[in-house]
Write a protein that holds these residues in place. Structure first.
Motif, mmCIF file in Angstrom:
data_model
loop_
_atom_site.group_PDB
_atom_site.id
_atom_site.type_symbol
_atom_site.label_atom_id
_atom_site.label_comp_id
_atom_site.label_asym_id
_atom_site.label_seq_id
_atom_site.Cartn_x
_atom_site.Cartn_y
_atom_site.Cartn_z
ATOM 1 N N VAL A 190 5.699 -37.331 2.980
ATOM 2 C CA VAL A 190 4.511 -38.183 2.764
ATOM 3 C C VAL A 190 4.449 -39.287 3.826
ATOM 4 C CG1 VAL A 190 3.437 -39.852 1.191
ATOM 5 C CG2 VAL A 190 4.351 -37.711 0.285
ATOM 6 N N ASP A 191 5.576 -39.909 4.095
ATOM 7 C CA ASP A 191 5.591 -41.001 5.082
ATOM 8 C C ASP A 191 5.141 -40.465 6.448
ATOM 9 O OD1 ASP A 191 5.961 -43.614 5.927
ATOM 10 O OD2 ASP A 191 8.113 -43.395 6.268
ATOM 11 N N THR A 192 5.672 -39.321 6.834
ATOM 12 C CA THR A 192 5.296 -38.719 8.111
ATOM 13 C C THR A 192 3.794 -38.423 8.141
ATOM 14 O OG1 THR A 192 7.480 -37.698 8.251
ATOM 15 C CG2 THR A 192 5.771 -36.781 9.666
ATOM 16 N N ILE A 194 1.414 -39.762 6.509
ATOM 17 C CA ILE A 194 0.549 -40.956 6.529
ATOM 18 C C ILE A 194 0.738 -41.762 7.813
ATOM 19 C CG2 ILE A 194 0.005 -43.096 5.260
ATOM 20 C CD1 ILE A 194 0.285 -41.331 2.691
ATOM 21 N N HIS A 195 1.877 -41.629 8.469
ATOM 22 C CA HIS A 195 1.948 -42.199 9.830
ATOM 23 C C HIS A 195 0.897 -41.536 10.720
ATOM 24 C CE1 HIS A 195 6.339 -43.522 9.045
ATOM 25 N NE2 HIS A 195 5.450 -44.365 8.545
ATOM 26 N N VAL A 196 0.732 -40.244 10.526
ATOM 27 C CA VAL A 196 -0.274 -39.549 11.341
ATOM 28 C C VAL A 196 -1.677 -40.025 10.963
ATOM 29 C CG1 VAL A 196 -1.284 -37.324 11.934
ATOM 30 C CG2 VAL A 196 1.195 -37.532 11.679
ATOM 31 N N THR A 263 -3.074 -48.671 4.905
ATOM 32 C CA THR A 263 -2.341 -48.025 3.800
ATOM 33 C C THR A 263 -0.912 -48.568 3.751
ATOM 34 O OG1 THR A 263 -3.694 -46.043 3.990
ATOM 35 C CG2 THR A 263 -1.568 -45.783 2.899
ATOM 36 N N HIS A 264 -0.321 -48.755 4.930
ATOM 37 C CA HIS A 264 1.036 -49.302 4.957
ATOM 38 C C HIS A 264 1.093 -50.739 4.442
ATOM 39 C CE1 HIS A 264 2.586 -45.753 6.840
ATOM 40 N NE2 HIS A 264 3.789 -46.286 6.862
ATOM 41 N N TRP A 265 0.151 -51.567 4.905
ATOM 42 C CA TRP A 265 0.231 -52.978 4.484
ATOM 43 C C TRP A 265 0.026 -53.090 2.970
ATOM 44 C CZ3 TRP A 265 2.664 -53.185 8.399
ATOM 45 C CH2 TRP A 265 2.195 -53.154 9.706
ATOM 46 N N ASP A 277 9.367 -46.523 -4.067
ATOM 47 C CA ASP A 277 9.756 -46.050 -2.734
ATOM 48 C C ASP A 277 8.563 -46.165 -1.790
ATOM 49 O OD1 ASP A 277 12.176 -45.353 -3.835
ATOM 50 O OD2 ASP A 277 11.787 -43.190 -3.830
ATOM 51 N N HIS A 278 8.875 -46.337 -0.496
ATOM 52 C CA HIS A 278 7.814 -46.470 0.506
ATOM 53 C C HIS A 278 6.832 -45.294 0.444
ATOM 54 C CE1 HIS A 278 5.886 -47.417 4.257
ATOM 55 N NE2 HIS A 278 6.302 -46.307 4.821
ATOM 56 N N GLY A 279 7.352 -44.073 0.399
ATOM 57 C CA GLY A 279 6.488 -42.875 0.392
ATOM 58 C C GLY A 279 5.575 -42.851 -0.828
ATOM 59 N N THR A 281 4.344 -45.373 -2.496
ATOM 60 C CA THR A 281 3.246 -46.350 -2.387
ATOM 61 C C THR A 281 2.127 -45.819 -1.488
ATOM 62 O OG1 THR A 281 4.104 -47.541 -0.443
ATOM 63 C CG2 THR A 281 4.900 -48.259 -2.596
ATOM 64 N N LEU A 282 2.530 -45.111 -0.435
ATOM 65 C CA LEU A 282 1.518 -44.598 0.501
ATOM 66 C C LEU A 282 0.674 -43.518 -0.166
ATOM 67 C CD1 LEU A 282 3.749 -44.221 3.706
ATOM 68 C CD2 LEU A 282 2.382 -46.198 3.040
ATOM 69 N N ALA A 283 1.347 -42.654 -0.954
ATOM 70 C CA ALA A 283 0.630 -41.565 -1.632
ATOM 71 C C ALA A 283 -0.353 -42.113 -2.663
ATOM 72 C CB ALA A 283 1.638 -40.627 -2.308
HETATM 73 ZN ZN ZN Z 1 5.690 -45.399 6.688
#
Ligand code: ZN
Ligand code: NZQ
Length: 384
Positions: A190-192, A194-196, A263-265, A277-279, A281-283
Motif C-alpha cells: 500500500v505504501d509503495t 500510494i507513493h506512486v 494523503t501522507h500528511w 500503521d503508516h500503510g 492510514t494511507l489506505a
Molecule cells: Zn509512505
C-alpha cells in the motif's frame, strides 16, 4: 514537463547473498554504529550475516528503534556516537530503522534542539555517512533523503529531507523479506502504491516517461500482490516488490511533475493520534481524497482508470467512481481496511486531527496547495 535537476547518489546492491559486500563497502578504518529495530533481524538470520561481513570492522550496536521511530529514543544514540567516536552508521531493518538512523546522522552535530530539523525544517550543517541493509520494502527510504520521526508523548509525526541524508549504499536482498508477516508485506504494498499515486495522480504536464514508469509500478504491484500472499518465499515475486518500493520513492517518478503528498500528511496525523500503521492510514485517506479532489485530478484519474484498471466505459464521473472503487478494493483484497470504522476511530475525533494539521502548518497542501483545513475535514469525513 517542469524543469528539474536530478542527482541520486545512493549505490544499490541488489540480490541474493549481497550482505557480504558490507565487508568492502564500508572502509576498514570506520567505526560503525549498527542500528536496528526490535529483533526481527536476529530471528531471520540477517543480524548474523551482517556480523559475519563486519568481522574485521569495529562496530557498536543501537537496537530497539520502534516502528514510527521516536525522537526521544533516537536521542539516546547521540552520546554513544560521541563517546566512541563513531563515524559511520549502518541501518539494518525497515523504513523506521533507516529513518531513525538518518535522524541520528543529522542530529549528532546539530547545534540546538534537534526537533528543529523537523518542526522548522532547519538544515543540518553536516551528517554522518549512512549505509543500509533493507528488510522491508515500503518507504523508499533506502534510496531517498527523507526521514519521518514521531514524538513519544504528543501527537507529532513530522518529516524532513536533506541531500546529506541519502544512504551511501543500500543492500537489497529480497530473501530478507521472506520473514515478513503478511500484514507488513501488505502495508509495504500500500505504501509503495500510494507513493506512486502522490506523484502521478495530479494533473498532466506531458511527462510521458514518469507516467509510464508510475503505471508500470502500479501494474506490477497489482500483479505480484496475490502471488506473494500465496507463496511468501517466492524469490522473484519478493524481488519485484522490493524493486517496486525503491523505484516508487527514489526521486525518479516525481521529477518534473506536480507532487501531491496530501494523503501522507493527513495519514501522518492519524498515526500520531491513533497509532495506526503508516500503510493503513494511507489506505483510509486515499479513496476519500480522490473523491474530494475528483475535479482537479479528473484527467489523471481517467488516465489511471484506463491504463491501470482497464476502465473505458461510462461517463467521466462513472469511470472515476469505478476507478476509486477498484483502488479501495485492491487495498482490501490484501487485508488492509480502508475505513475509520474498521479501526474503531469515531468521527467525533476528526476535529483533533484538524487541530494537529493546523499545529503542523498543513493548511495549504496537495499539488495545487488548495487543500485547506476545511477540505482536509471533508476528506477525513469521507473516511468514516
Ligand atoms: Zn509512505
Ligand atoms: O522492529 P523490528 O523487529 O525490525 O520489526 C519490524 C517492525 O515491527 C518488522 N520487520 C521489518 N523487517 C522485517 C520485519 N519483520 C520480519 N521480517 C522482516 N524482514 O516490521 C515492522 C514495521 O517496520 P517499519 O520499519 O516500521 O515499517 P516500514 O518500513 O513500513 O516503515 C514505516 C516508517 O517509515 C516512514 C513511515 O511514516 C513510518 O514511520 N516513512 C518514511 C518515508 C521515507 N523516509 O521516505 C516515506 C514513507 O512515506 C513513510 O512516511
Amino acid at each position: 514537463m517542469f524543469n528539474f535537476t536530478f542527482c541520486n547518489p545512493t549505490k544499490i546492491i541488489f540480490g541474493k547473498d549481497q550482505i557480504s559486500s558490507l565487508a568492502t563497502e564500508i572502509p576498514r578504518n570506520k567505526k560503525i554504529l549498527l542500528t536496528y529495530g526490535h529483533g526481527s533481524i536476529k530471528k531471520n538470520g540477517v543480524y548474523d550475516q551482517v556480523k559475519l561481513a563486519l568481522k574485521d570492522h569495529v562496530f557498536f550496536e543501537f537496537g530497539g528503534i520502534s516502528p514510527n521511530p521516536k525522537y526521544e529514543q533516537l536521542l539516546e544514540a547521540l552520546p554513544i556516537i560521541k563517546q566512541n567516536k563513531i563515524d559511520f552508521l549502518l541501518a539494518v531493518g525497515g523504513g523506521s530503522v533507516v529513518d531513525g538512523t538518518k535522524f541520528i546522522a543529522a542530529a549528532v552535530n546539530f547545534k540546538g534542539e534537534p526537533w528543529e530539523l523537523l518542526e522548522n525544517a532547519k538544515a543540518p550543517a553536516s551528517a554522518l555517512p549512512i549505509g543500509c541493509v533493507l528488510t522491508l520494502p515500503a518507504t523508499g527510504s533506502e534510496m531517498n533523503c527523507g526521514s519521518v520521526i514521531s514524538k513519544t508523548n504528543s501527537p507529532d509525526k513530522l518529516g524532513f529531507m536533506h541531500e546529506l541524508l541519502y544512504p551511501q549504499f543500500s543492500i537489497l536482498d529480497p530473501t530478507t523479506t521472506f520473514s515478513l508477516p503478511p500484514k507488513q508485506t501488505a502495508n509495504g504494498i500500500v505504501d509503495t502504491f500510494i507513493h506512486v499515486t502522490e506523484q502521478y495522480l495530479t494533473y498532466p504536464v506531458n511527462a510521458a516517461i514518469q507516467d509510464r514508469v508510475a503505471e508500470g509500478i502500479l501494474l506490477t504491484l497489482i500483479e505480484e500482490a496475490p502471488k506473494v500472499f500465496a507463496d511468501p518465499n517466492n524469490y522473484d515475486v519478493r524481488a519485484n516488490l522490493m524493486w517496486c518500493a525503491t523505484c516508487a520513492l527514489n526521486d525518479f517518478i516525481g521529477l518534473g511533475v506536480p507532487n501531491d503528498w496530501a494523503t501522507h500528511w493527513l495519514g501522518h496525523e492519524i498515526t500520531a493520534r491513533f497509532g495506526l500503521d503508516h500503510g493503513e492510514t494511507l489506505a483510509i485517506v486515499l479513496p476519500s481524497l480522490l473523491n474530494v479532489k475528483r475535479e482537479q485530478k479528473r484527467e489523471k484519474l481517467l488516465q489511471y482508470g484506463e491504463r491501470v484498471w482497464n476502465i473505458t466505459h461510462g461517463s467521466d464521473n462513472e469511470k472515476i467512481d469505478k476507478t476509486i472503487a477498484k483502488t479501495r478494493e485492491f487495498f482490501e483484497s490484501i487485508g488492509i481496511k480502508t475505513r475509520f470504522n474498521d479501526y474503531n476511530i469515531d468521527a467525533s475525533l476528526i476535529p483533533e486531527l484538524i487541530q494537529q494539521l493546523q499545529r503542523h502548518k498543513m493548511k495549504a497542501i496537495g499539488e495545487n496547495q488548495d487543500i485547506d483545513l476545511k477540505q482536509s475535514e471533508l476528506i477525513y469525513r469521507g473516511c468514516v
